[in-house]
Design a protein around this motif. Structure first.
Motif, PDB file in Angstrom:
ATOM      1  N   SER A   6     -40.440 -24.928  15.157  1.00  8.93           N
ATOM      2  CA  SER A   6     -39.246 -24.281  15.697  1.00  8.93           C
ATOM      3  C   SER A   6     -38.231 -24.059  14.574  1.00  8.93           C
ATOM      4  O   SER A   6     -38.367 -24.637  13.496  1.00  8.93           O
ATOM      5  CB  SER A   6     -38.630 -25.089  16.845  1.00  8.93           C
ATOM      6  OG  SER A   6     -37.838 -24.237  17.651  1.00  8.93           O
ATOM      7  N   GLY A   7     -37.251 -23.216  14.839  1.00 13.20           N
ATOM      8  CA  GLY A   7     -36.272 -22.936  13.797  1.00 13.20           C
ATOM      9  C   GLY A   7     -34.949 -22.433  14.347  1.00 13.20           C
ATOM     10  O   GLY A   7     -34.829 -22.130  15.539  1.00 13.20           O
ATOM     11  N   MET A   8     -33.979 -22.388  13.470  1.00 11.14           N
ATOM     12  CA  MET A   8     -32.660 -21.817  13.813  1.00 11.14           C
ATOM     13  C   MET A   8     -32.225 -20.901  12.686  1.00 11.14           C
ATOM     14  O   MET A   8     -32.533 -21.161  11.519  1.00 11.14           O
ATOM     15  CB  MET A   8     -31.607 -22.909  13.959  1.00 11.14           C
ATOM     16  CG  MET A   8     -31.950 -23.867  15.051  1.00 11.14           C
ATOM     17  SD  MET A   8     -30.503 -24.670  15.699  1.00 11.14           S
ATOM     18  CE  MET A   8     -31.319 -25.775  16.827  1.00 11.14           C
ATOM     19  N   GLU A 110     -29.555  -6.175  23.707  1.00  9.75           N
ATOM     20  CA  GLU A 110     -28.213  -6.790  23.725  1.00  9.75           C
ATOM     21  C   GLU A 110     -27.563  -6.720  22.346  1.00  9.75           C
ATOM     22  O   GLU A 110     -26.389  -6.368  22.212  1.00  9.75           O
ATOM     23  CB  GLU A 110     -28.307  -8.270  24.115  1.00  9.75           C
ATOM     24  CG  GLU A 110     -28.505  -8.498  25.598  1.00  9.75           C
ATOM     25  CD  GLU A 110     -29.108  -9.877  25.875  1.00  9.75           C
ATOM     26  OE1 GLU A 110     -29.031 -10.756  24.991  1.00  9.75           O
ATOM     27  OE2 GLU A 110     -29.685 -10.049  26.979  1.00  9.75           O
ATOM     28  N   LYS A 111     -28.337  -7.065  21.304  1.00 11.50           N
ATOM     29  CA  LYS A 111     -27.731  -7.136  19.962  1.00 11.50           C
ATOM     30  C   LYS A 111     -27.456  -5.753  19.385  1.00 11.50           C
ATOM     31  O   LYS A 111     -26.484  -5.559  18.671  1.00 11.50           O
ATOM     32  CB  LYS A 111     -28.611  -7.954  19.013  1.00 11.50           C
ATOM     33  CG  LYS A 111     -28.609  -9.434  19.379  1.00 11.50           C
ATOM     34  CD  LYS A 111     -29.019 -10.339  18.240  1.00 11.50           C
ATOM     35  CE  LYS A 111     -28.793 -11.797  18.669  1.00 11.50           C
ATOM     36  NZ  LYS A 111     -29.144 -12.773  17.685  1.00 11.50           N
ATOM     37  N   ALA A 112     -28.341  -4.791  19.667  1.00 13.06           N
ATOM     38  CA  ALA A 112     -28.127  -3.437  19.126  1.00 13.06           C
ATOM     39  C   ALA A 112     -27.007  -2.743  19.902  1.00 13.06           C
ATOM     40  O   ALA A 112     -26.280  -1.913  19.349  1.00 13.06           O
ATOM     41  CB  ALA A 112     -29.412  -2.632  19.198  1.00 13.06           C
ATOM     42  N   GLU A 182     -31.782 -30.720  30.522  1.00 13.86           N
ATOM     43  CA  GLU A 182     -30.912 -30.212  31.598  1.00 13.86           C
ATOM     44  C   GLU A 182     -30.238 -28.905  31.190  1.00 13.86           C
ATOM     45  O   GLU A 182     -29.893 -28.093  32.026  1.00 13.86           O
ATOM     46  CB  GLU A 182     -29.821 -31.235  31.927  1.00 13.86           C
ATOM     47  CG  GLU A 182     -30.227 -32.319  32.899  1.00 13.86           C
ATOM     48  CD  GLU A 182     -30.497 -31.770  34.306  1.00 13.86           C
ATOM     49  OE1 GLU A 182     -31.659 -31.861  34.736  1.00 13.86           O
ATOM     50  OE2 GLU A 182     -29.579 -31.281  34.971  1.00 13.86           O
ATOM     51  N   ALA A 183     -30.045 -28.712  29.859  1.00 12.77           N
ATOM     52  CA  ALA A 183     -29.219 -27.578  29.421  1.00 12.77           C
ATOM     53  C   ALA A 183     -30.062 -26.581  28.621  1.00 12.77           C
ATOM     54  O   ALA A 183     -29.934 -26.481  27.411  1.00 12.77           O
ATOM     55  CB  ALA A 183     -28.051 -28.092  28.585  1.00 12.77           C
ATOM     56  N   THR A 184     -30.931 -25.857  29.302  1.00 12.49           N
ATOM     57  CA  THR A 184     -31.798 -24.902  28.606  1.00 12.49           C
ATOM     58  C   THR A 184     -31.049 -23.619  28.274  1.00 12.49           C
ATOM     59  O   THR A 184     -31.482 -22.834  27.454  1.00 12.49           O
ATOM     60  CB  THR A 184     -33.020 -24.558  29.469  1.00 12.49           C
ATOM     61  OG1 THR A 184     -32.536 -24.047  30.712  1.00 12.49           O
ATOM     62  CG2 THR A 184     -33.889 -25.772  29.704  1.00 12.49           C
ATOM     63  N   SER A 197     -22.665 -18.547  22.413  1.00 12.96           N
ATOM     64  CA  SER A 197     -23.305 -17.802  21.332  1.00 12.96           C
ATOM     65  C   SER A 197     -22.474 -17.869  20.057  1.00 12.96           C
ATOM     66  O   SER A 197     -21.243 -17.913  20.111  1.00 12.96           O
ATOM     67  CB  SER A 197     -23.452 -16.363  21.836  1.00 12.96           C
ATOM     68  OG  SER A 197     -23.596 -15.491  20.783  1.00 12.96           O
ATOM     69  N   LYS A 198     -23.181 -17.868  18.918  1.00 12.28           N
ATOM     70  CA  LYS A 198     -22.494 -17.900  17.624  1.00 12.28           C
ATOM     71  C   LYS A 198     -21.632 -16.666  17.432  1.00 12.28           C
ATOM     72  O   LYS A 198     -20.630 -16.684  16.738  1.00 12.28           O
ATOM     73  CB  LYS A 198     -23.512 -17.900  16.485  1.00 12.28           C
ATOM     74  CG  LYS A 198     -24.375 -19.105  16.367  1.00 12.28           C
ATOM     75  CD  LYS A 198     -25.365 -18.850  15.224  1.00 12.28           C
ATOM     76  CE  LYS A 198     -26.528 -19.809  15.291  1.00 12.28           C
ATOM     77  NZ  LYS A 198     -27.802 -19.162  14.993  1.00 12.28           N
ATOM     78  N   SER A 199     -22.093 -15.544  18.008  1.00 13.32           N
ATOM     79  CA  SER A 199     -21.434 -14.271  17.708  1.00 13.32           C
ATOM     80  C   SER A 199     -20.296 -13.936  18.670  1.00 13.32           C
ATOM     81  O   SER A 199     -19.663 -12.893  18.512  1.00 13.32           O
ATOM     82  CB  SER A 199     -22.466 -13.143  17.698  1.00 13.32           C
ATOM     83  OG  SER A 199     -23.167 -13.142  18.902  1.00 13.32           O
ATOM     84  N   ASP A 200     -20.017 -14.801  19.662  1.00  8.74           N
ATOM     85  CA  ASP A 200     -18.888 -14.529  20.558  1.00  8.74           C
ATOM     86  C   ASP A 200     -17.591 -14.511  19.749  1.00  8.74           C
ATOM     87  O   ASP A 200     -17.364 -15.390  18.901  1.00  8.74           O
ATOM     88  CB  ASP A 200     -18.815 -15.621  21.640  1.00  8.74           C
ATOM     89  CG  ASP A 200     -17.930 -15.219  22.797  1.00  8.74           C
ATOM     90  OD1 ASP A 200     -16.785 -14.782  22.548  1.00  8.74           O
ATOM     91  OD2 ASP A 200     -18.368 -15.336  23.946  1.00  8.74           O
TER      92      ASP A 200
HETATM   93  N1  AQP Z   1     -26.481 -21.052  24.623  1.00  7.96           N
HETATM   94  C1  AQP Z   1     -27.645 -21.624  24.354  1.00  7.96           C
HETATM   95  N2  AQP Z   1     -28.170 -22.531  25.217  1.00  7.96           N
HETATM   96  C2  AQP Z   1     -29.359 -23.137  24.953  1.00  7.96           C
HETATM   97  N3  AQP Z   1     -30.084 -22.901  23.836  1.00  7.96           N
HETATM   98  C3  AQP Z   1     -29.591 -22.009  22.952  1.00  7.96           C
HETATM   99  N4  AQP Z   1     -30.052 -21.557  21.770  1.00  7.96           N
HETATM  100  C4  AQP Z   1     -29.174 -20.653  21.253  1.00  7.96           C
HETATM  101  N5  AQP Z   1     -28.129 -20.500  22.099  1.00  7.96           N
HETATM  102  C5  AQP Z   1     -28.360 -21.330  23.157  1.00  7.96           C
HETATM  103  C6  AQP Z   1     -31.295 -22.010  21.142  1.00  7.96           C
HETATM  104  O1  AQP Z   1     -31.011 -22.429  19.825  1.00  7.96           O
HETATM  105  C7  AQP Z   1     -32.146 -22.197  19.007  1.00  7.96           C
HETATM  106  C8  AQP Z   1     -31.738 -21.518  17.720  1.00  7.96           C
HETATM  107  O2  AQP Z   1     -31.176 -20.275  17.988  1.00  7.96           O
HETATM  108  P1  AQP Z   1     -30.927 -19.237  16.832  1.00  7.96           P
HETATM  109  O3  AQP Z   1     -30.442 -19.889  15.615  1.00  7.96           O
HETATM  110  O4  AQP Z   1     -32.078 -18.348  16.735  1.00  7.96           O
HETATM  111  O5  AQP Z   1     -29.705 -18.527  17.334  1.00  7.96           O
HETATM  112  P2  AQP Z   1     -29.435 -17.530  18.431  1.00  7.96           P
HETATM  113  O6  AQP Z   1     -30.339 -17.629  19.612  1.00  7.96           O
HETATM  114  O7  AQP Z   1     -29.342 -16.232  17.762  1.00  7.96           O
HETATM  115  O8  AQP Z   1     -28.080 -18.203  18.748  1.00  7.96           O
HETATM  116  P3  AQP Z   1     -26.876 -17.495  19.262  1.00  7.96           P
HETATM  117  O9  AQP Z   1     -25.755 -18.430  19.264  1.00  7.96           O
HETATM  118  O10 AQP Z   1     -27.188 -16.813  20.536  1.00  7.96           O
HETATM  119  O11 AQP Z   1     -26.603 -16.451  18.103  1.00  7.96           O
HETATM  120  P4  AQP Z   1     -26.164 -14.974  18.277  1.00  7.96           P
HETATM  121  O12 AQP Z   1     -24.791 -15.012  18.785  1.00  7.96           O
HETATM  122  O13 AQP Z   1     -26.271 -14.453  16.869  1.00  7.96           O
HETATM  123  O14 AQP Z   1     -27.138 -14.350  19.221  1.00  7.96           O
HETATM  124  C9  AQP Z   1     -33.129 -21.370  19.843  1.00  7.96           C
HETATM  125  O15 AQP Z   1     -34.151 -22.238  20.309  1.00  7.96           O
HETATM  126  C10 AQP Z   1     -32.299 -20.873  20.988  1.00  7.96           C
HETATM  127  O16 AQP Z   1     -33.066 -20.721  22.163  1.00  7.96           O
END
Ligand code: AQP
Length: 333
Positions: A6-8, A110-112, A182-184, A197-200
């Motif tokens: 897995s990764g981030m 969503e992202k585009a 519990e928090a998927t 989300s990071k981008s909010d």
């Molecule tokens: N809100 C979330 N709830 C549960 N899991 C989450 N993940 C991301 N947001 C949530 C999980 O985190 C892991 C890594 O994600 P990522 O680094 O690929 O980032 P992302 O999904 O792009 O995170 P963001 O915050 O949603 O970024 P932006 O805003 O750029 O789109 C993954 O396992 C993901 O499921």
């Protein structure tokens, strides 16, 4: 053999959603599986970035993994771009992925957003690289948050398409998503219908893993809620997304369940519940933030971890890529 990958992405700051949806589960799973944890820096190039900030974020995500409890000796911890097999397998998979499959990916839409014609090819092809990340290590299980389910299904489809095309039934395992806890899907603190989300734009929508105690408490105090007290049953949370989100976060941080949290807090007003949640969040996240800070001051230690991880990951990847090249008909010397 069971192996997890897995990764981030090292884009912006990791937040509570990343922690509860993924990282916290990885820490538990590392005792049950052979595990490979990656900082997926090539994926971070799919959005606007500043090179110096990216370099810093790669180390910060590495620090977050270790601070949260990932053991870099027992597991492989590395950054994606250090192993060339990711990009190579990405290309081979790209040649086996129909465009129709990618057109269905909701995250790209969503992202585009409205600027689809200007979106870069890398953002569109992101799930193909993700399939390569996982299958390069023949991973059998992938612990992720709920938002990555569709990409995981695509990785299974791509692996299956490769196996069928080359008549190598079991060459790539079809990886199972592990959407646990519990928090998927942790939601924004400002809008319970939107993913945290990071981008909010609003920093008040999320709790960053580096936030200090006062900031965590302030963000929870300001979190959107409704005027009703907490209900007695989980079913009554259904039409109350903000209340549901805070109860879910509490449950996940406490290693409990939403029904157990409600059993304890039913009838409470949000002012009291938020104060209990802030104490819990500070107790759980504070030590991670402190350890991250310490590790970020030990740059050579982080670089040593990544370098050692890349050597170990590279050895597995090289073997897979040798087999893949033989299967597809490429010469190697
Ligand atoms: N809100 C979330 N709830 C549960 N899991 C989450 N993940 C991301 N947001 C949530 C999980 O985190 C892991 C890594 O994600 P990522 O680094 O690929 O980032 P992302 O999904 O792009 O995170 P963001 O915050 O949603 O970024 P932006 O805003 O750029 O789109 C993954 O396992 C993901 O499921």
């Amino acid at each position: 053999m069971n192996r997890i990958f897995s990764g981030m992405q090292p884009t912006r700051q990791l937040h509570l959603g990343n922690y509860l949806g993924a990282l916290k589960n990885w820490v538990r799973l590392q005792d049950q599986f052979e595990a490979i944890f990656c900082v997926v820096d090539l994926h971070a190039l799919t959005i606007d970035h500043d090179p110096e900030t990216l370099r810093n974020n790669i180390r910060a995500v590495t620090a977050a993994y270790v601070a949260a409890g990932i053991d870099p000796e027992k597991n492989i911890l590395f950054n994606q771009s250090a192993v060339p097999g990711h990009a190579e397998l990405n290309w081979i998979f790209a040649c086996h992925t129909p465009l129709g499959w990618l057109n269905r990916m909701t995250q790209f839409k969503e992202k585009a957003g409205k600027h689809r014609e200007n979106a870069v090819l890398g953002l569109y092809a992101y799930p193909v690289l993700m399939a390569a990340d996982i299958l390069l290590y023949k991973a059998t299980h992938v612990p992720v948050g709920e938002d990555q389910k569709q990409h995981l299904e695509l990785a299974r489809d791509i692996g299956g398409a490769f196996n069928r095309y080359y008549k190598r039934d079991d060459f790539f395992p079809l990886p199972e998503p592990q959407i646990l806890g519990e928090a998927t899907r942790v939601m924004s603190l400002r809008d319970g219908t939107k993913k945290m989300s990071k981008s909010d734009e609003s920093d008040y929508s999320r709790i960053n893993l580096t936030d200090d105690a006062d900031t965590i408490a302030l963000k929870i105090r300001k979190a959107k809620t409704d005027p009703e007290p907490l209900p007695e049953t989980v079913e009554e949370l259904e039409k109350r997304p903000e209340a549901d989100n805070l109860v879910t976060i509490y449950a996940a941080l406490a290693d409990s369940s939403r029904s157990a949290v409600l059993a304890e807090h039913a009838g409470s007003q949000f002012s009291g519940f938020k104060s209990a949640l802030a104490d819990l969040a500070v107790a759980k996240l504070g030590p991670i933030a402190a350890e991250m800070k310490r590790l970020m001051d030990e740059r050579t230690e982080l670089d040593r971890i990544l370098q050692r991880g890349a050597e170990r990951a590279g050895a597995i990847a090289e073997k897979t890529m040798g087999e893949v090249k033989d299967i597809v008909g490429l010469l190697r010397y």
